[in-house]
Design a protein around this motif. Structure first.
Motif, mmCIF file in Angstrom:
data_model
loop_
_atom_site.group_PDB
_atom_site.id
_atom_site.type_symbol
_atom_site.label_atom_id
_atom_site.label_comp_id
_atom_site.label_asym_id
_atom_site.label_seq_id
_atom_site.Cartn_x
_atom_site.Cartn_y
_atom_site.Cartn_z
ATOM 1 N N PRO A 1 0.828 -1.199 0.000
ATOM 2 C CA PRO A 1 0.000 0.000 0.000
ATOM 3 C C PRO A 1 0.866 1.253 0.000
ATOM 4 C CG PRO A 1 0.029 -1.003 2.183
ATOM 5 C CD PRO A 1 0.718 -1.962 1.254
ATOM 6 N N SER A 2 0.358 2.290 -0.617
ATOM 7 C CA SER A 2 1.060 3.572 -0.650
ATOM 8 C C SER A 2 0.028 4.679 -0.619
ATOM 9 C CB SER A 2 1.933 3.687 -1.905
ATOM 10 O OG SER A 2 1.125 3.638 -3.068
ATOM 11 N N PHE A 3 0.492 5.891 -0.402
ATOM 12 C CA PHE A 3 -0.405 7.043 -0.306
ATOM 13 C C PHE A 3 0.182 8.181 -1.123
ATOM 14 C CE2 PHE A 3 -2.281 10.759 1.893
ATOM 15 C CZ PHE A 3 -3.621 10.404 1.824
ATOM 16 N N ARG A 4 -0.612 8.703 -2.056
ATOM 17 C CA ARG A 4 -0.171 9.806 -2.917
ATOM 18 C C ARG A 4 -0.851 11.092 -2.474
ATOM 19 N NH1 ARG A 4 -2.527 7.087 -8.036
ATOM 20 N NH2 ARG A 4 -4.032 6.682 -6.370
ATOM 21 N N LEU A 5 -0.046 12.066 -2.111
ATOM 22 C CA LEU A 5 -0.567 13.342 -1.626
ATOM 23 C C LEU A 5 -0.181 14.461 -2.589
ATOM 24 C CD1 LEU A 5 -1.959 14.958 0.697
ATOM 25 C CD2 LEU A 5 0.341 15.276 1.644
ATOM 26 N N ALA A 6 -1.178 15.069 -3.205
ATOM 27 C CA ALA A 6 -0.933 16.228 -4.063
ATOM 28 C C ALA A 6 -0.865 17.490 -3.204
ATOM 29 C CB ALA A 6 -2.048 16.351 -5.103
ATOM 30 N N TYR A 7 -0.111 18.466 -3.651
ATOM 31 C CA TYR A 7 -0.058 19.744 -2.929
ATOM 32 C C TYR A 7 0.194 20.868 -3.924
ATOM 33 C CZ TYR A 7 5.049 19.646 -3.283
ATOM 34 O OH TYR A 7 6.332 19.621 -3.757
ATOM 35 N N VAL A 8 -0.405 22.017 -3.641
ATOM 36 C CA VAL A 8 -0.321 23.160 -4.549
ATOM 37 C C VAL A 8 0.805 24.086 -4.115
ATOM 38 C CG1 VAL A 8 -2.777 23.004 -5.079
ATOM 39 C CG2 VAL A 8 -2.012 24.485 -3.212
ATOM 40 N N PRO A 9 1.284 24.957 -4.996
ATOM 41 C CA PRO A 9 2.379 25.871 -4.643
ATOM 42 C C PRO A 9 2.041 26.722 -3.421
ATOM 43 C CG PRO A 9 2.034 25.872 -7.012
ATOM 44 C CD PRO A 9 0.903 25.083 -6.425
ATOM 45 N N GLY A 10 3.046 26.889 -2.570
ATOM 46 C CA GLY A 10 2.885 27.686 -1.360
ATOM 47 C C GLY A 10 2.555 26.867 -0.134
ATOM 48 N N VAL A 11 1.995 25.673 -0.320
ATOM 49 C CA VAL A 11 1.639 24.802 0.806
ATOM 50 C C VAL A 11 2.844 23.934 1.146
ATOM 51 C CG1 VAL A 11 0.136 22.943 1.593
ATOM 52 C CG2 VAL A 11 -0.781 24.788 0.159
ATOM 53 N N THR A 12 3.143 23.820 2.433
ATOM 54 C CA THR A 12 4.296 23.025 2.888
ATOM 55 C C THR A 12 3.805 21.859 3.744
ATOM 56 O OG1 THR A 12 4.546 24.559 4.747
ATOM 57 C CG2 THR A 12 5.914 24.948 2.804
ATOM 58 N N PRO A 13 3.725 20.666 3.175
ATOM 59 C CA PRO A 13 3.202 19.508 3.915
ATOM 60 C C PRO A 13 4.232 18.788 4.763
ATOM 61 C CG PRO A 13 3.627 18.902 1.651
ATOM 62 C CD PRO A 13 3.994 20.357 1.764
ATOM 63 N N ALA A 14 5.432 19.315 4.899
ATOM 64 C CA ALA A 14 6.532 18.579 5.531
ATOM 65 C C ALA A 14 6.195 18.081 6.932
ATOM 66 C CB ALA A 14 7.778 19.470 5.584
ATOM 67 N N LYS A 15 5.545 18.887 7.765
ATOM 68 C CA LYS A 15 5.294 18.468 9.149
ATOM 69 C C LYS A 15 4.333 17.296 9.209
ATOM 70 C CE LYS A 15 1.670 21.975 9.816
ATOM 71 N NZ LYS A 15 1.225 23.123 10.640
ATOM 72 N N TRP A 16 3.339 17.263 8.290
ATOM 73 C CA TRP A 16 2.387 16.156 8.274
ATOM 74 C C TRP A 16 3.022 14.899 7.686
ATOM 75 C CZ3 TRP A 16 -0.667 20.578 5.898
ATOM 76 C CH2 TRP A 16 -1.260 21.352 6.907
#
Length: 270
Positions: free
Chosen positions: A8-23
């Motif tokens: 299993p894997s999880f693909r997370l999209a993110y838009v410019p300006g958003v920083t998902p690093a902590k999550w």
């Protein structure tokens, strides 16, 4: 069986300006056996990517089509104006939209702000991207109003930015296909909402604990209020003894327990 079915894997999209690093860091700590893949995408393309199944969830900018996508708003950004460091706006702490009336304000095609009417005077052409617009600001062509995260993303030493107090604000949300709320999506929802490991998928558990605690309190309280044998508490019996003792006490004037009535001083005979 395909590799994706085995692992299993999880693909997370993110838009410019958003920083998902902590999550992402929390995800890797909690689910080390489930790799999370980040997929950068433009704000305009993100909803289509989610609808097409190219990502399991995405950090997007609202609004999105709520008929096909679920969304949880996460935070609202400050809106700023990007200006050259020697511009007059750089001398103040914040401005209003009306202060930009005489300025050329660039309006890129990928603008994420929901303007009823863009501020200032329009440029001859709209830049294709926010990055292009920032380069034009540096060249002295005009100013740019964007969410603060985009101003930071495209930071240049010769530019600065100031808050615009009454401009539309951009809201960032976690979104996913409404019909694809998988266990992994639920896990990521718990992470962005700050749930602990034990409560990530057990939102009903605290309620059960509350009911159990209330039951224990009720039992304990009942035991404290249970009357003693004979229908009177120990305190009541003690009080009763004191009352009985007082009423039956030796009172010289009452004649009971004191001198007998027949032993008074004899009368003199006349």
């Amino acid at each position: 069986m395909t590799c994706s079915e085995e692992t299993p894997s999880f693909r997370l999209a993110y838009v410019p300006g958003v920083t998902p690093a902590k999550w992402v860091r929390v995800w890797n700590e909690r689910l080390p056996d489930v790799p999370l893949t980040l997929v950068g995408v433009s704000a305009a393309e993100a909803p289509d990517m989610l609808r097409d199944g190219a990502a399991d969830a995405g950090l997007v900018r609202l609004p999105v089509d709520r008929t096909a996508l679920s969304a949880i708003p996460l935070y609202t950004e400050t809106t700023v104006v990007v200006v050259p460091k020697d511009h007059l706006v750089a001398a103040v702490d914040e401005i209003a939209v009306a202060d930009l009336a005489d300025e050329i304000v660039l309006h890129p095609l990928d603008d994420t702000l929901d303007w009823e009417r863009p501020p200032g005077r329009p440029a001859n052409e709209r830049p294709a991207t926010t990055a292009d617009a920032v380069a034009l600001v540096a060249a002295g062509i005009g100013l740019l109003v964007v969410p603060q995260s985009l101003a930071r993303l495209h930071h240049r030493k010769d530019l600065t930015y100031r808050p615009v107090t009454d401009a539309p604000a951009s809201r960032v949300a976690l979104s996913w296909p409404e019909d694809e709320t998988t266990d992994l999506v639920e896990e990521f929802i718990g992470i962005v909402r700050g749930r602990t490991v034990n409560s990530t998928r057990g939102r009903a558990k605290p309620q059960a604990q509350d009911r159990s605690a209330k039951g224990k309190r009720a039992e304990t309280g009942g035991a404290r209020r249970k009357p003693a044998a004979g229908g009177r508490s120990a305190a009541g019996r003690s009080a009763g003894k004191k009352t009985d003792g007082k009423s039956a006490g030796k009172n010289p004037r009452s004649g009971s327990g004191g001198r007998s009535a027949g032993r008074g001083r004899p009368r003199r005979r006349s």
